[in-house]
Design a protein around this motif. Sequence first.
Motif, PDB file in Angstrom:
ATOM      1  N   SER A 324       0.820  -1.217   0.000  1.00 34.00           N
ATOM      2  CA  SER A 324       0.000   0.000   0.000  1.00 34.00           C
ATOM      3  C   SER A 324       0.850   1.262   0.000  1.00 34.00           C
ATOM      4  O   SER A 324       0.298   2.366  -0.092  1.00 34.00           O
ATOM      5  CB  SER A 324      -0.893   0.037   1.248  1.00 34.00           C
ATOM      6  N   PHE A 325       2.163   1.106   0.139  1.00 33.27           N
ATOM      7  CA  PHE A 325       3.049   2.269   0.236  1.00 33.27           C
ATOM      8  C   PHE A 325       3.986   2.301  -0.969  1.00 33.27           C
ATOM      9  O   PHE A 325       4.696   1.325  -1.246  1.00 33.27           O
ATOM     10  CB  PHE A 325       3.835   2.215   1.545  1.00 33.27           C
ATOM     11  N   ARG A 336       9.840   7.904  -3.874  1.00 36.08           N
ATOM     12  CA  ARG A 336       8.614   8.606  -3.492  1.00 36.08           C
ATOM     13  C   ARG A 336       7.723   7.739  -2.611  1.00 36.08           C
ATOM     14  O   ARG A 336       7.405   6.609  -2.929  1.00 36.08           O
ATOM     15  CB  ARG A 336       7.873   9.061  -4.749  1.00 36.08           C
ATOM     16  N   LYS A 337       7.313   8.330  -1.485  1.00 35.37           N
ATOM     17  CA  LYS A 337       6.456   7.593  -0.560  1.00 35.37           C
ATOM     18  C   LYS A 337       5.080   8.228  -0.473  1.00 35.37           C
ATOM     19  O   LYS A 337       4.257   7.839   0.333  1.00 35.37           O
ATOM     20  CB  LYS A 337       7.110   7.529   0.818  1.00 35.37           C
ATOM     21  N   ARG A 357      -4.464   1.351   7.214  1.00 31.10           N
ATOM     22  CA  ARG A 357      -4.823   2.766   7.282  1.00 31.10           C
ATOM     23  C   ARG A 357      -4.583   3.325   8.686  1.00 31.10           C
ATOM     24  O   ARG A 357      -4.312   4.516   8.854  1.00 31.10           O
ATOM     25  CB  ARG A 357      -6.286   2.953   6.859  1.00 31.10           C
ATOM     26  N   ASP A 358      -4.678   2.467   9.671  1.00 28.54           N
ATOM     27  CA  ASP A 358      -4.397   2.898  11.037  1.00 28.54           C
ATOM     28  C   ASP A 358      -2.899   3.175  11.222  1.00 28.54           C
ATOM     29  O   ASP A 358      -2.502   4.139  11.877  1.00 28.54           O
ATOM     30  CB  ASP A 358      -4.855   1.780  11.995  1.00 28.54           C
ATOM     31  N   VAL A 359      -2.080   2.340  10.615  1.00 31.55           N
ATOM     32  CA  VAL A 359      -0.629   2.457  10.777  1.00 31.55           C
ATOM     33  C   VAL A 359      -0.042   3.573   9.912  1.00 31.55           C
ATOM     34  O   VAL A 359       0.876   4.289  10.337  1.00 31.55           O
ATOM     35  CB  VAL A 359       0.062   1.105  10.441  1.00 31.55           C
ATOM     36  N   GLY A 364       4.361   7.818   8.528  1.00 27.73           N
ATOM     37  CA  GLY A 364       4.620   8.875   7.561  1.00 27.73           C
ATOM     38  C   GLY A 364       4.179   8.596   6.134  1.00 27.73           C
ATOM     39  O   GLY A 364       4.720   9.167   5.190  1.00 27.73           O
ATOM     40  N   TYR A 365       3.189   7.725   5.957  1.00 27.32           N
ATOM     41  CA  TYR A 365       2.716   7.383   4.620  1.00 27.32           C
ATOM     42  C   TYR A 365       1.238   7.752   4.468  1.00 27.32           C
ATOM     43  O   TYR A 365       0.491   7.766   5.450  1.00 27.32           O
ATOM     44  CB  TYR A 365       2.859   5.870   4.376  1.00 27.32           C
TER      45      TYR A 365
END
Lengths: 506, 506
Positions: A324-325, A336-337, A357-359, A364-365
Amino acid sequence: MLQVYSGEGFGENTRADATDRCLSEHTRSVKMTDCDGEGAQSPLQLFERLTAQGDQVRTLKTAKADKGEVEAAVQILLQLKVQYKQVTGQEYKAGCPPPENLILTGNSSAAGGATEEDDDVNPWSVTTTNAKGVDYDKLILRFGSSKVDQELVDRIEKVSGQKPHRFLRRGIFFSHRDMHQVLDSYEKHKSFYLYTGRGPSSEAMHVGHLIPFIFTKWLQDVFDIPLVVQLTDDEKFLWKDLSLEQCHRFAVENAKDIIACGFDINKTFIFSDLDYMGSSPQFYRNVVKVQKHVTFNQVKGIFGFTDSDCIGKISFPAIQAAPSFSNSFPQIFGERKDIQCLIPCAIDQDPYFRMTRDVAPRIGYPKPALLHSTFFPALQGAQTKMSASDANSSIFLTDSPKQIKNKVNKHAFSGGKDTVEEHRQFGGNAEVDVSFMYLTFFLEDDEQLEKIRQDYTSGALLTGELKKILIETLQPLIATHQERRKHVTDELVQQFMTPRPLNFNK
Amino acid sequence: MLQVYSGEGFGENTRADATDRCLSEHTRSVKMTDCDGEGAQSPLQLFERLTAQGDQVRTLKTAKADKGEVEAAVQILLQLKVQYKQVTGQEYKAGCPPPENLILTGNSSAAGGATEEDDDVNPWSVTTTNAKGVDYDKLILRFGSSKVDQELVDRIEKVSGQKPHRFLRRGIFFSHRDMHQVLDSYEKHKSFYLYTGRGPSSEAMHVGHLIPFIFTKWLQDVFDIPLVVQLTDDEKFLWKDLSLEQCHRFAVENAKDIIACGFDINKTFIFSDLDYMGSSPQFYRNVVKVQKHVTFNQVKGIFGFTDSDCIGKISFPAIQAAPSFSNSFPQIFGERKDIQCLIPCAIDQDPYFRMTRDVAPRIGYPKPALLHSTFFPALQGAQTKMSASDANSSIFLTDSPKQIKNKVNKHAFSGGKDTVEEHRQFGGNAEVDVSFMYLTFFLEDDEQLEKIRQDYTSGALLTGELKKILIETLQPLIATHQERRKHVTDELVQQFMTPRPLNFNK
């Protein structure tokens, strides 16, 4: 509170499953809490008798057996249900063996929000008692996602400049998270990328498995964006009695079917976890970052893990989170993040991405956005399980035209009446008719579909005629898929599965 | 039952640690079980006062303060201990904050075998109340390992054809698992490989950190075999408040000190987990195999993890296990999975490898053999902690000759008497004297060491003279190390850390 049970050996949970991505058996043993003696029936024994009797009733109905015979079988079923409630103190629920303990699924903040009648949806098991299938509106409330409403569908049409895919028009992708934000950015020329996946538990894929891929291909085409496809062969190794070599082989075989959906090789990277984890230090770094920010308590609450689960299962959710990142794929996105990720998947995968989504903000993502699909029903009905080990539970991508015809005619649960006369008089029930459900997935023409619904409901269209339309829709679709798959060479698979730059604008 | 406590923020556990490999803080919060009010003392407050008072007593003793002053401080200490026992119901134990819960370490089958007086040894904390340090014979019994006896030392000499290393002659590598089996095979021309490691929690390494590497180099030389060195930068990221970049940088810096020990570049592969996991699909496959065969219950029993620990910590033990299997390094051993591994390490790492040895046969691999070292004592005494953050707790590899001299003279705990007259009359106690302990690690000449022991015990050798011998032993040793490290270029580190074939016969 929801109950999730999948005892070792029971296996056959009532289930309507679209992706089979994480179809896995928890290996929890079921405690005998009551009588185990000879004459007396343990909850487990009763449960097994009930399951068998339910199968019997369905078989009789499918075979259009004599009405009296069906009714007698139903009577036995009802008596067993009463007995079951007396012994266990709760309602019999198909596919749910007597409980060992209670596990909360769904939003952990919504504890107690779900009642016993609610459907049960998590990555390993989906159960419902409703012939129409899972109640998706309730699921949106419980999961805290948003409905894909007409406004969003219109907006996707406006932003993409394309007619919305039938899965959007018909509410098959029915729920989302942050889709408006994705579109806002896209309108400001900030691109995004797609991420979806599959758990390769066998070589056999059925038409239901194609749903997320058909839709993802459409998204790739209309938005012109890169796609990463995760094949969780490590997960299948951890959950199933399979070797690493088997899981990896299934991943490569499944990749062929995915490629046959027509993905653009210049914009698509397909990867096996077993390979990619060992070839991308950046991917592993993101896995460790997620693992640092999720406790056992959290995965216990989200996925129902227990102390007896292996440490591989416990830490696996981080591996499904990492794609997801964008900086998990430096060969595509460089360092790029900040590139937004959109995940089209069946709703049962949402727990993974609620966790993600919680993490995300804590490391920082950006949070990934989601588009959730409903489940693809088994031929036997929306409340039964589609199983790769039961060739008759769905249409497989390897089925011949004749097999398709036979399966639909013989096994597709019908909402029609028992006799032509009754059907003409009272009409059929399209809402529970599996042939009609399949057509909503695969028949492109909205007007034709609506006419079929009306004619079937009125009785003008007979079950046999409806099945014929489905057969004639599926046969060319599967034949085309098989033809395309034939042209997927080992070299092509190798190319798709090699970490490399993709076409990506901005 | 043993108690292991390391509350966040306390950090400074009483500890005698040799490798610091896994020196990490569990982030368990300590519950206030008692009074928290203004006047009253909570167990925690009492604990902190006791710790401070203990330090005070030690400082006074080290500074050879006035006897009356020391005695007064000791009296306060004793009163506080009585008070502590009244409040908490248990004995004060230096470095062990008041308990939240009890955790079993050591052999899980030996539950209850350890008493409150026993030392506590696990990968994150080593505590003892004995000034001579941990009772290693007891540890052998509890861990179920075997003693390195004279017979084994003689056999190593015979098989290797070399005089045994002083660490073997002096019982510093005191315990083993399966060493005879390794030697049996070696005699039949079946080779083995070495695996050791370090947790890179800071740039600063002290002389104690060199022990496993000095010994491993000796083993590499006399048996002419490959060595893999794991730098667990992922572990340090998971346990410490450090970034991935910091942990990785520490790994590379520590690699320079390791290389400076003189390892053969043709037979040595040093790797950072963060790098190697992402560059070796075969390594990850072995990690997943181990993860599939270890449950949370097991790591809870072995390492004391709790439900509040992050899933990264919970699954990490598999990453320390994987290098024990030769096919984790296909660039060195090809597909061979049958090459025996020998792990020289400090005894506190044994829990990882007990777990590994338990899993190995279940996944078709040989069990790694082990050679365990005792702990390297802090300057302040064998029962206190050596800390990378306390420059005075040990001799660092960056210390100047002057710093070495000052530290030894000022901080090395002395077994001598308070006055020269008393010392001449009664003699010193070499068993608790840290300078003497250090000499057992670093002075090569057995006869000279024995003479020092006799002279110190008799009183012929004064503390100042003993310290002078140590200073003159350490100064050239550290200077040589610094000189060698200066010649370790970035390119050389890069070479050591690149996966590549090594010289390996058969």
